[in-house]
Design a protein around this motif. Sequence first.
Motif, PDB file in Angstrom:
ATOM      1  N   THR A   1       5.461  -4.239  -4.200  1.00  8.09           N
ATOM      2  CA  THR A   1       4.566  -3.650  -3.203  1.00  8.09           C
ATOM      3  C   THR A   1       3.159  -4.157  -3.408  1.00  8.09           C
ATOM      4  OG1 THR A   1       4.216  -1.737  -4.643  1.00  8.09           O
ATOM      5  CG2 THR A   1       5.949  -1.558  -2.978  1.00  8.09           C
ATOM      6  N   SER A   2       2.391  -4.136  -2.361  1.00 10.01           N
ATOM      7  CA  SER A   2       1.038  -4.693  -2.410  1.00 10.01           C
ATOM      8  C   SER A   2       0.110  -3.808  -3.216  1.00 10.01           C
ATOM      9  CB  SER A   2       0.486  -4.829  -0.992  1.00 10.01           C
ATOM     10  OG  SER A   2       0.403  -3.563  -0.375  1.00 10.01           O
ATOM     11  N   GLY A   3      -0.901  -4.435  -3.855  1.00 13.71           N
ATOM     12  CA  GLY A   3      -1.930  -3.694  -4.560  1.00 13.71           C
ATOM     13  C   GLY A   3      -1.512  -3.218  -5.926  1.00 13.71           C
ATOM     14  N   LYS A   4      -0.469  -3.830  -6.516  1.00 14.20           N
ATOM     15  CA  LYS A   4      -0.023  -3.391  -7.837  1.00 14.20           C
ATOM     16  C   LYS A   4       0.029  -4.567  -8.810  1.00 14.20           C
ATOM     17  CE  LYS A   4       2.572   0.715  -6.565  1.00 14.20           C
ATOM     18  NZ  LYS A   4       3.847   1.450  -6.710  1.00 14.20           N
ATOM     19  N   GLY A   5      -0.849  -5.488  -8.636  1.00 18.28           N
ATOM     20  CA  GLY A   5      -0.868  -6.607  -9.570  1.00 18.28           C
ATOM     21  C   GLY A   5      -0.181  -7.827  -8.992  1.00 18.28           C
ATOM     22  N   THR A   6      -0.293  -8.896  -9.726  1.00 21.84           N
ATOM     23  CA  THR A   6       0.256 -10.151  -9.240  1.00 21.84           C
ATOM     24  C   THR A   6       1.589 -10.506  -9.878  1.00 21.84           C
ATOM     25  OG1 THR A   6      -1.005 -11.330 -10.928  1.00 21.84           O
ATOM     26  CG2 THR A   6      -2.033 -11.064  -8.766  1.00 21.84           C
TER      27      THR A   6
ATOM     28  N   CYS B   1      -0.186 -12.343  -1.925  1.00 21.45           N
ATOM     29  CA  CYS B   1       1.133 -12.846  -2.306  1.00 21.45           C
ATOM     30  C   CYS B   1       2.224 -12.293  -1.391  1.00 21.45           C
ATOM     31  CB  CYS B   1       1.449 -12.463  -3.748  1.00 21.45           C
ATOM     32  SG  CYS B   1       0.413 -13.294  -4.968  1.00 21.45           S
ATOM     33  N   VAL B   2       2.030 -11.085  -0.846  1.00 20.77           N
ATOM     34  CA  VAL B   2       3.029 -10.475   0.030  1.00 20.77           C
ATOM     35  C   VAL B   2       3.191 -11.293   1.296  1.00 20.77           C
ATOM     36  CG1 VAL B   2       3.567  -8.432   1.406  1.00 20.77           C
ATOM     37  CG2 VAL B   2       2.659  -8.174  -0.907  1.00 20.77           C
ATOM     38  N   SER B   3       2.073 -11.634   1.927  1.00 22.40           N
ATOM     39  CA  SER B   3       2.133 -12.440   3.155  1.00 22.40           C
ATOM     40  C   SER B   3       2.681 -13.827   2.883  1.00 22.40           C
ATOM     41  CB  SER B   3       0.746 -12.531   3.787  1.00 22.40           C
ATOM     42  OG  SER B   3       0.249 -11.242   4.092  1.00 22.40           O
ATOM     43  N   LYS B   4       2.299 -14.397   1.751  1.00 18.03           N
ATOM     44  CA  LYS B   4       2.770 -15.736   1.400  1.00 18.03           C
ATOM     45  C   LYS B   4       4.275 -15.732   1.159  1.00 18.03           C
ATOM     46  CE  LYS B   4       1.720 -19.625  -1.664  1.00 18.03           C
ATOM     47  NZ  LYS B   4       3.120 -19.968  -1.942  1.00 18.03           N
TER      48      LYS B   4
END
Length: 464
Positions: A236-241, A155-158
């Motif tokens: 931040t990445s890696g903390k859920g959607t 989701c971060v890259s998107k």
Amino acid sequence: MCHFSLLTHISCIFFPLHSFLLLVLSSKFKGKPTMPSYLCKYSMVGPLLDPKSNKPGTTTLTFTMFLFFSAAFCLLHLTYTFGIVERMPVLQEDPSRYESDFQGLLVHRQCADVIFCSPSLEHLLEAHRIVLCSVSDVFMVLFGGKSAHHVRDSCVSKTASDLFAIYRELSVTAQYSPVRVIVKDSLLCSCLSDILHFIYSGAHQWYLLKQQLRKRIEDPEDVARIIHTVRCILKTSGKGTDCSPSHCPEPWQFCRALGIFFNTPLLADVIFQVQDITIPAHRAVLVARCDVMAAMFSGSYVEAKSFLIPIYGISKDTFLCFLEYLYTDCCCPASILQAMSLLVCSEMYQVYRLQRLCEHYIISQLQSMPSRELATTSLSLVSLIRKAKFHNSEHLATWLLHFMAVNYLIFSQKSDFQDLSASKFLLRCNFQHLQQPSLLLCIALAPPVLYRVWGYNAKAETNV
């Protein structure tokens, strides 16, 4: 207050007794009915030798010590009479300006390396990569701090690709030239200033952000959509959607997030050469947190256009501690001596809150030392007082003087204290800069110092 009034009454009784004892002492000097003329031989500037035995006169020493303690008692009487209570000085701690410093960085736009533009390349606002990347992995991916393969959350890259785009200018070849970022969402463009102010304030005042958006956008659904977008950007990445505020940095976490970039080459645009090491740093942080650095990196100074900047007169450990404070707003010196060195550095760069923190650290460390450790330590309190005065830490110098007075029996055995003459000691007290109660402690300290100095003079004259 009862013991204050008791001391006042004792002082009042002491004054008549003082006059009576002076008459008794004067009667002991046979053939010398007027004491002042006789005591000229035994004054403070004369030798303390008895004319018959060629040894220090016990009566004269007793009278001299008595005279000083009488003066101290008189001052004590005046002090308590006028309601001035003798106590250790209290150092006030300056409040943190961490968030306001970065808000000022956004307003003044100094050292900005990001230019936000509309889809039509219209200039919107300027910002700083180091601040944006410290609060969001979306900007880390956008500016190349992280690759899309190293981000676990897709989701971060998107989000980065859906909302922003880097405008590549062929004419720009400098490595640290400003980057043009195109904001694809027109609604996001209209409220970009409020979002940046929210981020530079620590990215935690969601209620204020919502209020500002409601003033700018009439449709509540559009306000909710922008709030959701901001939450996705700051996630931040890696903390859920889910894009919830719990994933956004709190005020104290904002300091820690920026501290991740301390002493790392990632996004660094300046390098300091200190002794035998190089320290990477970021101009935006230095400019926001230090006025001297802000002046150094602007105008016609050489440092404004230099990538490698040498630092002289400061050790590498001290300068690292100084930079760490600028990034994290925390001060963790390893010892009292390092805290004093850091105090000198902070005074040089005019970071006054760090100077206050160093003063508090020195005081807390000295207060926590037991008497046995104070007696055996090689730390020179006289040297600390001298440095504190020279570098405009008058409150610390006053406190150290009080501390020396309270622990006189310990510090009087130190070599640097014994080498002090009476005049030098009283000069270091610097009465015109000290508060009135401090004068009482200086007078209380004076008799033992004068006694020692006069004793040395007597021994020297005896040897001759």
